[in-house]
Design a protein around this motif. Structure first.
Motif, PDB file in Angstrom:
ATOM      1  N   ASP A   1       3.763  -2.622   3.832  1.00 57.56           N
ATOM      2  CA  ASP A   1       2.832  -3.493   4.563  1.00 57.56           C
ATOM      3  C   ASP A   1       3.617  -4.178   5.687  1.00 57.56           C
ATOM      4  O   ASP A   1       4.819  -3.929   5.861  1.00 57.56           O
TER       5      ASP A   1
ATOM      6  N   SER B   1      -1.206   2.344   4.638  1.00 55.61           N
ATOM      7  CA  SER B   1      -2.632   2.040   4.793  1.00 55.61           C
ATOM      8  C   SER B   1      -3.219   1.815   3.399  1.00 55.61           C
ATOM      9  O   SER B   1      -2.537   2.023   2.392  1.00 55.61           O
ATOM     10  N   GLU B   2      -4.461   1.420   3.339  1.00 52.46           N
ATOM     11  CA  GLU B   2      -5.066   1.156   2.034  1.00 52.46           C
ATOM     12  C   GLU B   2      -4.966   2.378   1.123  1.00 52.46           C
ATOM     13  O   GLU B   2      -4.777   2.244  -0.087  1.00 52.46           O
TER      14      GLU B   2
ATOM     15  N   TRP C   1      -2.139   2.605  -1.427  1.00 53.83           N
ATOM     16  CA  TRP C   1      -2.139   1.851  -2.702  1.00 53.83           C
ATOM     17  C   TRP C   1      -2.820   2.631  -3.813  1.00 53.83           C
ATOM     18  O   TRP C   1      -2.631   2.324  -4.980  1.00 53.83           O
ATOM     19  N   ARG C   2      -3.638   3.632  -3.435  1.00 51.33           N
ATOM     20  CA  ARG C   2      -4.323   4.371  -4.498  1.00 51.33           C
ATOM     21  C   ARG C   2      -3.869   5.827  -4.601  1.00 51.33           C
ATOM     22  O   ARG C   2      -4.543   6.652  -5.211  1.00 51.33           O
TER      23      ARG C   2
ATOM     24  N   HIS D   1      -2.494  -6.981  -7.839  1.00 50.65           N
ATOM     25  CA  HIS D   1      -2.375  -5.678  -7.170  1.00 50.65           C
ATOM     26  C   HIS D   1      -2.542  -4.536  -8.190  1.00 50.65           C
ATOM     27  O   HIS D   1      -3.270  -3.572  -7.948  1.00 50.65           O
TER      28      HIS D   1
ATOM     29  N   THR E   1      -6.050  -4.076  -9.361  1.00 48.59           N
ATOM     30  CA  THR E   1      -6.926  -3.518  -8.320  1.00 48.59           C
ATOM     31  C   THR E   1      -6.682  -2.028  -8.112  1.00 48.59           C
ATOM     32  O   THR E   1      -7.619  -1.254  -7.974  1.00 48.59           O
ATOM     33  N   TRP E   2      -5.421  -1.624  -8.071  1.00 52.66           N
ATOM     34  CA  TRP E   2      -5.094  -0.264  -7.627  1.00 52.66           C
ATOM     35  C   TRP E   2      -4.503   0.629  -8.701  1.00 52.66           C
ATOM     36  O   TRP E   2      -4.432   1.849  -8.515  1.00 52.66           O
TER      37      TRP E   2
END
Lengths: 427, 427
Positions: free
Chosen positions: A301, A315-316, A319-320, A342, A345-346
């Motif tokens: 980031d 990028s987003e 994270w996945r 975090h 969420t991921w």
């Protein structure tokens, strides 16, 4: 070799029905088979795999030829390939399973009631297990042997690319069973490459007690979406390492490097590094430096990018993403709370680790992170049945019911409740 | 009373989505809630159920009126009815659950590896559980409290007949949660009687980790057939008692009478009696005599009919019928092998018992009968979580995975693997 006979009717539904009838009949015998009989079958299968190496390699050559003609990529061809070492590896795997304790009959708990009843919970096989996998022919030997040793009848459905290889291996397992006086149908291979047979297996609640899918995301998703049979699945390992402000810098550097780079293609490989903001100035540099020195691409980031010009932008999607490659995503977080947010969420609920010298922070992480495996000051690459001391594993369960984390012999059993009285009546 | 707010959109799918979002948020808090907070919530709920008895009875009167107008039969009306004693029973049930040990955080196993890793398996909640049940409003209190104590968020879906009663009870549970500083949404009731909401719950893999259906055959079959969410089901109890040639006659007589007639409507009630052929002349008479004396209708095969003119003819349907009534089917069998064959053919895998003084024969039966509960010289009516010493139960699982037999607090948990190292790296 002693391959299964195929029913005259080659309709996939009829084939699966036939497999089911044979499996149920075999299960009634295998359920109470002695450890010695099961071990004899496994030993003999290992001997046959070694003795018939050239036939197995010939069958594999047939698969490889068709796979090359079909345009499979190099990674898939490598997974499909057998050679002397890999055949020996399969046989050695069976020998290892012989050496493991038999879970069937183990007493889990035992207690007495005031009325004199004695109650125990005793491990028993689950019953009939379907294993659906992709191109690695060694899964035929591993999964077949693990199910057999745990008293479960298995129906194996390998990838169509590996059909001849798997059939040659399964034939050795079946001959081993026959030598031990056990039904050959304890281990069956779906005798068709028709994809409709998978659909029929996923509906076969009449005889299948469990389906274990082993393979990539598309396979797991198809099985999860379609199956009416209970599934124990090994989904993604989107593993995190959180470096806390109270981490030893050298330990953080070494554990992160091991978690990411020891082997990048295993499910326990770290994919995301989370760094506590107060540790950015002290810990991030050495950790990232070591990763880059080992050939890892680092995506971060904005705060992480500011630390090192070699860090590219995350990028987003990063994270996945389970990279299974020498790439890591890195985020700055606000302490253990930020890290846990975090991960919630991921994360994929597989394996997540904290590096810290602060016992209270470690306890919080271990208590609150809701993953199958949580670790303190250890590499996520220890997410493995062998490393846990369970012996061979059929996978790492990312499901919540029945078994979480490594699934070895014990996790392939269930239990029955045994009640002993003296003519005891309920008032 | 503090009932849930209903989303503006009353589309069942939207309602279930809203329940899911609230449940997931609540689960993150409840997962690590202290035993004391959970017990406070339960104690307060019990107090409120007692304090608000008149409101609960008024809500129930509304349900009863609609049910009578709708033509429900007497048995169903009785299941739906609340009165002072039943309201007190609900409150007392919560107090009992307060007294049970909290399974969350219990260490199941703990071991060390040669590399210094310390590994443990620690009990954690399953997550979010859906309980789908029929007309008994007390299930709202029981199931809600069992899920809460085991750290699971629950979404309750009672029968539409009991909607107002269940809502009044659920409001007490939710107020108890609020008093304890826990999210009220730890316990939610589906706020609509629209049957489409059940369909939406059965597809809700995004937030439901488990569905527990409690009710009759039609409900269980619908849930099993449609659910994409894992199901822990309590199916039929087609329980057998086998009287072996080596049984004590008086014990056989007393245990069979208790197993069948103590209460005929429970799942552990015996439905079929199997008598070893050599025992027909000695044991069958006293056993059948006692059953008939207690008001039981006896249906037998030809050999049993020949023993007593009061025995009527059993047809094949009798071997597969869970009567839940003062009726028993009786068959002559060839020893323990014949009994096990009959049980394997017709049983439901719930609870089966042998009466014998022969230890070897008993061991064979206990080892080989593949049911959730197997018993020796004890009444099948002991198939009950309370009688096992587990405390309150949500049901008796006839499934094979995760839990078999009584499902209490421990069986409503799963585990995580906790790994502690000292900067340990995998070679």
């Amino acid at each position: 070799m002693n391959v299964q006979t195929k029913p005259a009717d080659s309709d996939p539904a009829a084939i699966v029905r036939d497999l089911g009838q044979r499996a149920k009949a075999a299960a009634a015998t295998l359920r109470t088979a002695s450890t010695e009989a099961k071990n004899t079958a496994l030993r003999e299968a290992a001997r046959l795999i070694r003795a018939e190496r050239s036939q197995i390699l010939a069958a594999n050559a047939r698969d490889m030829e068709a796979a090359r003609a079909g345009g499979l990529n190099d990674a898939m061809l490598d997974r499909l390939l057998l050679n002397d070492a890999r055949v020996e590896g399969m046989a050695a795997g069976l020998d290892e399973i012989v050496a493991l304790p038999d879970p069937v009959g183990q007493v889990i708990e035992e207690w007495a009631r005031p009325n004199g009843l004695r109650i125990s919970r005793v491990r028993v096989p689950i019953g009939v297990i379907g294993v659906i996998y992709e191109s690695r022919p060694n899964v035929t030997a591993d999964a077949g042997a693990l199910c057999l040793k745990s008293g479960n009848v298995v129906i194996l459905r390998g990838g169509s690319e590996s059909f001849h290889s798997s059939r040659a291996v399964a034939a050795c397992l079946r001959r081993g069973l026959a030598t031990a006086g056990l039904p050959e149908d304890c281990i069956q291979l779906v005798p068709t490459t028709d994809r409709a047979a998978v659909g029929a297996l996923l509906q076969a609640t009449g005889f299948l007690n469990l389906i274990v899918p082993r393979g990539g995301r598309a396979l797991i998703e198809r099985v999860s979406a379609e199956s009416r049979v209970p599934v124990l699945k090994h989904f993604e390992g989107l593993c995190h390492v959180y470096v806390d402000r109270a981490a030893d810098v050298a330990m953080a550097r070494d554990v992160v490097a091991n978690a990411k780079m020891r082997r990048v293609g295993v499910c326990g490989a770290a994919e995301t590094l989370l760094i506590d903001r107060p540790a950015l100035a002290t810990h991030a540099g050495p950790v990232i430096e070591r990763l880059i020195a080992l050939g890892c691409e680092v995506r971060g980031d904005a705060e992480i990018q500011a630390l090192d010009p070699r860090v590219t932008a995350a990028s987003e999607a990063d994270w996945r993403t389970e990279y299974l490659a020498p790439v890591i995503s890195v985020a700055a977080v606000d302490g253990v709370e930020g890290a846990m947010r975090h991960i919630a969420t991921w994360g994929s609920g597989h394996t997540d680790a904290i590096i810290t010298a602060d016992a209270a922070t470690a306890t919080r992480f271990l208590d609150e992170v809701d993953s199958a495996i949580v670790m303190h000051n250890a590499s996520t690459q220890f997410a493995d049945g062998g490393e846990f001391g369970l012996g061979a594993e059929i996978g790492i369960s990312t499901d919540r019911l029945h078994a979480r984390g490594p699934v070895g012999l014990v996790e392939l059993t269930t239990y029955k409740n045994v009640v002993r009285g003296q003519g005891t009546l309920r008032p």
